[in-house]
Design a protein around this motif. Structure first.
Motif: not given
Length: 600
Positions: A65-71, A376-387
């Motif tokens: 997420l960091s490498a992709l400019g995520g929050l 399940t999980g905040y990280e898995e959710a965030a990874g899908q959100g950015i895509v």
């Protein structure tokens, strides 16, 4: 703005959890006029379960997420209480950064950042209807209070709120999370659109008052002194709140066994399937009957709150039983429960109905991200959100879609697993799910993905310049080192088992960052394995059409994990090619399978 006059927005995001945040942030940052609509604006970025981010596998997603400019990585740096690097005794591919987070600071900062983001509008509301045009494309949404918002793309990130139901013992009531309304109508609406749904469950432990706990009886968990967290730029870690460890015991387990029939999990009240890798305490006691103790990580929920999170004690037992088993644990003898633990059951969408962009195959412009897809999980959710956010913007602007491959990222592994196989239990990321985990490390996340993010307009100019400089330095240093030494000599020089940062700096004579040193070390350390792995991939490719005998007995294959034995037995692949698509199957497992079939 690309907004054509008949639309109010380019992208609408429903939900303000970790998937919604990344989706809205990415779409708005790329220039789409974006609306985020959520039931309660004060709960954006809430951490209803453990306030921690990262860990093994999950931490890799946050680096990506960091490498992709995520929050998420930026929010973490500003709100963490303790930093730890897990698995440091193992190789660089399976280490994982985990941060204990101040959940209130994270929630507050999430909302603040989004409120000030150009192109983004925040609204409070309950979405009840999805508007579709006559060609089955998205045209907008309607809320319960009668408001209508039009847009050609819609991202749904509803978490556990779709038809959510909370269970505490025999008591259950409709809710998305404790004390929050569920989204009922939207679930029926999706089903009416012909989308296949299922039911899952997750749970959370009771919260305890800090003043009622005796920490002197527990082990304190030391933080790590780190020079980098999830972001590209260095950051020296600090600790503002300590974490502790205690254990369940035979008395705890006896109380739970005696009351098992009262748990919503065992009484038949819950239809949804719970997470295999984050089971409730009653599930652990029932399933691992031979173990007479389990870890409990005693973690702060925030710097400004008295509430403590006993990680490992998730439950749906009645309140009086929760209190009894909690007080049987060392250090918790006088514990006061401030909020009971509970299970939440919710609807999700079978993710094999999605494209790799996370767009629903049958409805143009409809994207789904997060727990709605069975994760399940905040990280898995965030990874899908950015895509989803990136792809909604690209669709509106009629550009090529953005697809992450499973050989270049953990986010790609996760999405490929979801859309290829669907889920039969809440999906959680592990390093073992990635066949290329030696190539997909924390240290090289920027090298893998930042160029792509820059082309999308998600990375600031200065950061990109600094990244290019680091990338060139790593490549140059590696080629200089290899020119004068063999891999074996380098490994002796660098420390066989641990990355000796001073020794590598000394031998390279370069001003290298800790991360660059890690990357150089991992490249040297893993070189022979990577070459071997590439050979195994070639070998498996050559054996793609090898037929697996019908009713092949996977249970009799030592060397295969229980999980893989179960998955192979369930899916019954007809060929090696099909076996290779099963999530978590490694090149080594395929080689073993090929060997066994040929033996027969």
């Amino acid at each position: 703005m690309h907004n054509n006059s008949s639309y109010d927005f380019d992208v609408i995001v429903v939900g303000g959890g970790h998937a919604g945040i990344e989706a809205a942030h990415a779409a708005a940052k790329m220039g789409s006029k974006t609306l985020m609509i959520t039931i309660n604006l004060d709960n954006i970025g809430l951490m209803p379960c453990n306030p921690a981010v990262g860990g093994v596998g999950k931490g890799h997603i946050v680096y990506e997420l960091s490498a992709l400019g995520g929050l998420m990585p930026k929010l973490c740096t500003k709100t963490y209480l303790q930093a730890r690097m897990l698995n440091t005794k193992k190789g660089p591919a399976v280490q994982g950064l985990r941060l204990q987070i101040d959940k209130y600071a994270y929630n507050k900062l999430s909302k603040e950042v989004l409120e000030h983001l150009p192109n983004l509008t925040l609204r409070m509301g309950m979405v009840e209807e999805i508007l579709i045009d006559d060609r089955n494309n998205i045209s907008g949404i309607k809320t319960r209070d009668g408001a209508q918002y039009l847009a050609p793309t819609l991202i749904i990130t509803t978490g556990t709120f779709l038809n959510g139901k909370v269970h505490i013992g025999a008591t259950n009531y409709t809710a998305g999370r404790q004390g929050e309304e569920a989204a009922i109508t939207l679930s029926f609406f999706l089903q009416k659109m012909g989308i296949q749904m299922g039911r899952l469950k997750t749970g959370t432990p009771p919260r305890l008052l800090r003043s009622s706990i005796d920490f002197s009886k527990m082990e304190q968990q030391a933080p790590d002194n780190l020079n980098y967290l999830f972001e590209f730029y260095p950051h020296t870690s600090v600790e503002t709140r300590p974490c502790f460890i205690t254990y369940t015991n035979e008395k705890t387990h006896a109380i739970i066994k005696r009351n098992l029939h009262l748990s919503a999990m065992y009484s038949g009240n819950i239809q949804g399937i719970g997470p295999r890798y984050c089971p409730s305490i009653e599930d652990k006691v029932a399933r691992f009957a031979d173990k007479n103790s389990h870890h409990v990580f005693v973690e702060p929920e925030g710097a400004s709150t008295e509430e403590i999170y006993p990680n490992g004690l998730s439950t749906s037992l009645p309140f009086d039983v929760q209190l009894e088993y909690i007080r049987s644990i060392v250090g918790f003898e006088q514990a006061v429960i401030s909020r009971p633990g509970y299970a939440v059951e919710y609807d999700f969408v079978m993710p094999n109905q999605l494209r790799p962009t996370l767009e629903v195959k049958t409805v143009g412009g409809l994207y789904l991200a997060g727990q709605i897809n069975g994760t399940t999980g905040y990280e898995e959710a965030a990874g899908q959100g950015i895509v989803a956010g990136i792809n909604a913007h690209l669709k509106v602007t009629k550009q090529e879609p953005f697809i992450l491959d499973r050989n270049e990222s953990y986010i790609g592994v996760m999405i490929d697993d979801l859309i290829t196989f669907g889920v039969d239990e809440p999906y959680r990321m592990f390093t073992s799910r990635a066949e290329r985990r030696l190539l997909l490390r924390q240290d090289n996340a920027f090298l893998r993905l930042t160029d792509r993010a820059y082309k999308l307009g998600l990375i600031e100019e200065q950061l990109y310049k600094d990244f290019r400089q680091e990338k060139n330095l790593v490549e140059q240093t590696l080629s200089d080192l290899r020119a004068g030494n063999t891999n074996t000599q380098l490994l002796k020089l660098f420390g066989e088992f641990e990355c000796d940062i001073p020794a590598i700096r000394q031998s390279t004579k370069q001003e290298l960052s800790d991360r660059s040193v890690q990357t150089i070390y991992a490249n040297v350390k893993y070189e022979p394995y990577i070459k071997r792995e590439e050979k195994e991939v070639e070998k498996a490719k050559a054996q793609q059409h090898l037929i697996i005998p019908a009713l092949f007995d996977y249970a009799q294959m030592p060397g295969l994990s229980k999980e893989l034995q179960q998955k192979l037995t369930k899916h019954q692949p007809a060929t090696i090619a099909q076996a290779g698509l099963i999530p978590g199957i490694t090149p080594a497992a395929l080689s073993l399978l090929i060997f066994r079939i040929k033996q027969r």
